[in-house]
Every structure is written in structure tokens, then in C-alpha cells.
Design a protein around this motif. Sequence first.
Motif, PDB file in Angstrom:
ATOM      1  N   ARG A 366      -4.729   9.441  -6.832  1.00 36.32           N
ATOM      2  CA  ARG A 366      -4.761  10.946  -6.635  1.00 36.32           C
ATOM      3  C   ARG A 366      -3.713  11.617  -6.870  1.00 36.32           C
ATOM      4  O   ARG A 366      -2.415  11.579  -6.443  1.00 36.32           O
ATOM      5  CB  ARG A 366      -5.102  11.015  -5.015  1.00 36.32           C
ATOM      6  CG  ARG A 366      -6.257  10.440  -4.651  1.00 36.32           C
ATOM      7  CD  ARG A 366      -6.648  10.657  -3.095  1.00 36.32           C
ATOM      8  NE  ARG A 366      -5.473  10.503  -2.276  1.00 36.32           N
ATOM      9  CZ  ARG A 366      -5.045   9.376  -1.758  1.00 36.32           C
ATOM     10  NH1 ARG A 366      -5.889   8.261  -2.094  1.00 36.32           N
ATOM     11  NH2 ARG A 366      -3.949   9.153  -1.046  1.00 36.32           N
ATOM     12  N   THR A 374      -5.399   4.545  -3.892  1.00 38.55           N
ATOM     13  CA  THR A 374      -6.183   3.903  -2.870  1.00 38.55           C
ATOM     14  C   THR A 374      -6.866   2.652  -3.788  1.00 38.55           C
ATOM     15  O   THR A 374      -7.362   2.908  -4.734  1.00 38.55           O
ATOM     16  CB  THR A 374      -7.265   4.453  -2.234  1.00 38.55           C
ATOM     17  OG1 THR A 374      -6.476   5.812  -1.464  1.00 38.55           O
ATOM     18  CG2 THR A 374      -8.051   3.838  -1.328  1.00 38.55           C
ATOM     19  N   PRO A 393     -10.655   0.713   2.273  1.00 47.38           N
ATOM     20  CA  PRO A 393      -9.586   1.148   1.337  1.00 47.38           C
ATOM     21  C   PRO A 393      -8.090   0.683   1.885  1.00 47.38           C
ATOM     22  O   PRO A 393      -7.733   0.650   3.011  1.00 47.38           O
ATOM     23  CB  PRO A 393      -9.249   2.670   1.275  1.00 47.38           C
ATOM     24  CG  PRO A 393      -9.831   3.041   2.815  1.00 47.38           C
ATOM     25  CD  PRO A 393     -10.688   2.069   2.985  1.00 47.38           C
ATOM     26  N   ASP A 395      -4.695   1.971   1.504  1.00 50.06           N
ATOM     27  CA  ASP A 395      -4.290   3.518   1.196  1.00 50.06           C
ATOM     28  C   ASP A 395      -2.757   3.425   0.929  1.00 50.06           C
ATOM     29  O   ASP A 395      -2.275   2.854   1.935  1.00 50.06           O
ATOM     30  CB  ASP A 395      -4.927   4.288   2.262  1.00 50.06           C
ATOM     31  CG  ASP A 395      -4.747   5.783   1.906  1.00 50.06           C
ATOM     32  OD1 ASP A 395      -4.219   5.887   0.884  1.00 50.06           O
ATOM     33  OD2 ASP A 395      -5.421   6.436   2.566  1.00 50.06           O
ATOM     34  N   THR A 397      -1.035   6.643   0.611  1.00 51.25           N
ATOM     35  CA  THR A 397      -0.880   8.017   0.662  1.00 51.25           C
ATOM     36  C   THR A 397       0.679   8.299   0.776  1.00 51.25           C
ATOM     37  O   THR A 397       1.308   7.622   1.854  1.00 51.25           O
ATOM     38  CB  THR A 397      -1.606   8.743   1.724  1.00 51.25           C
ATOM     39  OG1 THR A 397      -2.960   8.687   1.679  1.00 51.25           O
ATOM     40  CG2 THR A 397      -1.134  10.149   1.557  1.00 51.25           C
TER      41      THR A 397
END
Length: 483
Positions: A366, A374, A393, A395, A397
Amino acid sequence: MVSRIIPVDPFDLVIFGGTGDLARRKILPGLYRRFLAGQMPEDARIIGAARSELDDDAYRAFVRDAVDEFVRPDRKDVGQIDAFLSRLHYVTIDAKGTGGWQELAGLMRDGVIRSFYFSVAPGLFGDLAERLHDHDIADADSRIVVEKPFGRDLSSAKALNATLAEHFNESQIYRIDHYLGKETVQNLMAVRFGNVLFEPLWNSQYVDHIQITVAETVGVGGRGSYYDRSGAMRDMVQNHLMQLLCLIAMEPPSRFNPDAVRDEKLKVIRALEPVEPYQIVRGQYQADADGPSYREDVENPRSLTESFIAMKLHVSNWRWAGTPFYLRTGKRLRARASEIAVVFKDAPHSIFGDEAGHHRNILTIRLQPDEGMTLGVTIKEPGPGGMRLIDVPLDMTFAEALGPESEEIPDAYERLIMDVIRGNQTLFMRGDEVEAAWSWTDPIIEGWEARGDAPKPYEPGTAGPEESQMLMHREGRRWREIR
């Protein structure tokens, strides 16, 4: 984990177009944030240069307003802002004439890095380059930064490169694409080449397809006259999406240095197969309650310029033979999102039977919003009742994984400007890259213009024309939902 900020060497940075929108929104606030982070040496200076009749104090007031508008409240320290502004100077300059050049020459210092940011229309690049040399302002170690568009076709790109080459060699020219300065884009290289987990799987044997999406919720806005001459293909695909494609598809460079990385990116562009008409979907957004149609925005009721494009590409080499790449970008779509999705193939045999459902591993990178990555993996759903599989997921972030340090991650312009001062061209496009991209792009545009193809209408707030969904559906694939 403590990040280490390394100050750059002393510099004079001249921003041509220093009162323009890009300088106000991105360049100047970004430089303030780098100053606040301790990356700017004490004797660094920033010189704004533009047509406006301002003195140093008036320009500092302009920059103070820009910092106030575009920097987070918790980053606004009055003492620090004043210290930053004390480094600023201003020269009223005539890009096509003689006014202001002697004054600018008198401001330049010996023994520091001289960098010149051309935050102006490409039509002025040649004039600026010529006058920098005529007035002995630029030297053999100076650097220039040029913004896109790098031409609008192959012939204009070649002409632009030739113009710049009259006064600067390739090692001095930094063609900036802010997408390459995003933290996630650089992490893509780290994930690929720094982890034994992914690189062995990064090929057509294991990857079913790759999707690259850059979606915007806004229309063309005040860029109507420019955009209608360019369209999504020239404005986004030829540069931003092409660069993301190169980083995804390129071979591992021999080392992490500018030319080694850019050599591999160039090989990807040259390996792109021609795109057939049926592999392209172009669209134009219509009017709705929240805004006018594309044609109303650009004030051209017969415009055939696309505000949306989706296409299927193939990279003709051993690594990617048979693996399609799907690209799409557009305006007035459902959500603002930029992502790359690497969709891996199914397991060769499922021991769990049809009732377990269909599951695939997907690595999603992303770029915006919420930068991060992810990896979707398949696990057993907790609880009794048999082997029910679900996808969850893994993840990363950045805001969650890095905690408070994620707030200190510089934005793309900050990082790229500091790379210019360091003399690091890794994240900047080389002239032959630009020309190769146009060599691939031009026949596609010439094809639909010769055929008179009209873009498909689409409703704002959707994922684009319905035909773009069929681009994948007819092959049993689906676009990831824009959200």
C-alpha cells in the motif's frame, strides 16, 4: 528502535518557481521538516527565484504561511520556524531575459553544493539551463532537478534531454518522480532483495498475476487545460505506474547503486510487449450530484481524452513469461488508494477438498493511504466443526509496526531533495529510461487516436467503466476492491 538522521553537506538550493504551488505545498514545507529533523546543516541556504517582485522579508512571510498551512500543528515551533526562515533568500528572476541573474550569481558561494530545482513549466528548462551557465552560476558539480512531464511523446522527450545535455551531463540531472520517494516503494526493494522468503517465488512459476492501482477521488480540477492534452496514459501510466512496474518486475541489480538499479529498470521497459486494443479500457467520468463531468471540467464538450485507463501488459522475459500485469488509474473513483498486489498461484493440490473454498496468498503493498504491506495467508478457522479455511492478513502498517517513529518518516519530496544534495540518483529516472517509456507508450496512443476510439463513460464513485472489470473477468480474475 532509534532512527539516525545524518546531516547532508552544506548547500545552496535555488528553487526556480519558488512562489509556485508545488513549492508552497510540498518543497518548502518538506525542507522545513528536514530542518526540524536536524538533517540540514547550519550553513545551508534556500533561495527562491521567481517573477514575483518580492524581497527577502516578503518571501519569508510567504514561506511562513506555507509552513503554517501544510505542516502539522505539533511540528510548528516558533523558534525553529524563525531559524529556518533566516536561511531563506529571494531573487526576482526573468527566466527568458537578463533580469536578476547577476544578483543570483552574487549570492552563490564557493565550496558548497549548488542545486537548482526547476519547479517550472518544461518549456523554461532550456532557458534556465542556458542562463545558469552563461552567468557562471552552475559548475561541473552542480545538480538540477526537473519535474514531469518529461515530454509528451518520444520526440519531445528526446528534444528535452538534448536541451538539458547541452549544459549538464546525465550525472547532474535528477528527473524527479515523487512516487519513487515513497517509503513503501523503497521497502518493495528491501522486501524483494533482502529476504530469501520472497525472491525465489518472484516469477511466473508462482505468481498468477500482478495488479497496480492508483485511484483518485478528485477530478481534474484546475488542471483541466493541461490534463485534456495529456490524459491518464501520459499523466500517470507513462511515468508513475511504469516506474512501479519496473521495481516489481526488474531483476536483482548487481549492487544497490544508481546505475545498476536503473539498468535493470530499463531492461523491463524494453521487454514490454505491444498492447493490443482489446487489452485496453479507457474511460471518462460523468456528472453527478457532487460535481461536473470530465468534459465540463476541461471545457471541451467533444473531448476524447481518458480520465481512466486500465490495461493488461506482458513482460517478455524468462522471469515473467505468461504472467500478466494489470494496471489501472483514474479520477473520480470510489476511494483514494494506491497499491500493488502480487497474487500468487493456487497450491498445486488441495488436500482439503472443494468445501474448503478457494484461497490465495496475496502480497499487497500500500502506497497510500496507510503505507504498509500485507501478506494474506490461509489458516484454519478457530473452533470445532472440521477443517474450515479462512484468509487472514499478516499486516505491517508502518504507523503500527514502527510506532512513534513512523511519524518521523519523511514524505517523498523531503527524501528526494535530500538525495539530490547527497548526489544519489537511485530514485530518479535516467534519460534513456524516459525515452524507452515513450517508445512503448507512443504506439498505443497513436493507435487509439487513429481509430477514433471514444472513452467509456463511468459513474463517479465507482471502480471505473464496467468494461475494465471484464478485462479481468474474462480470464477468471478479479480486480481488488478499491477502498
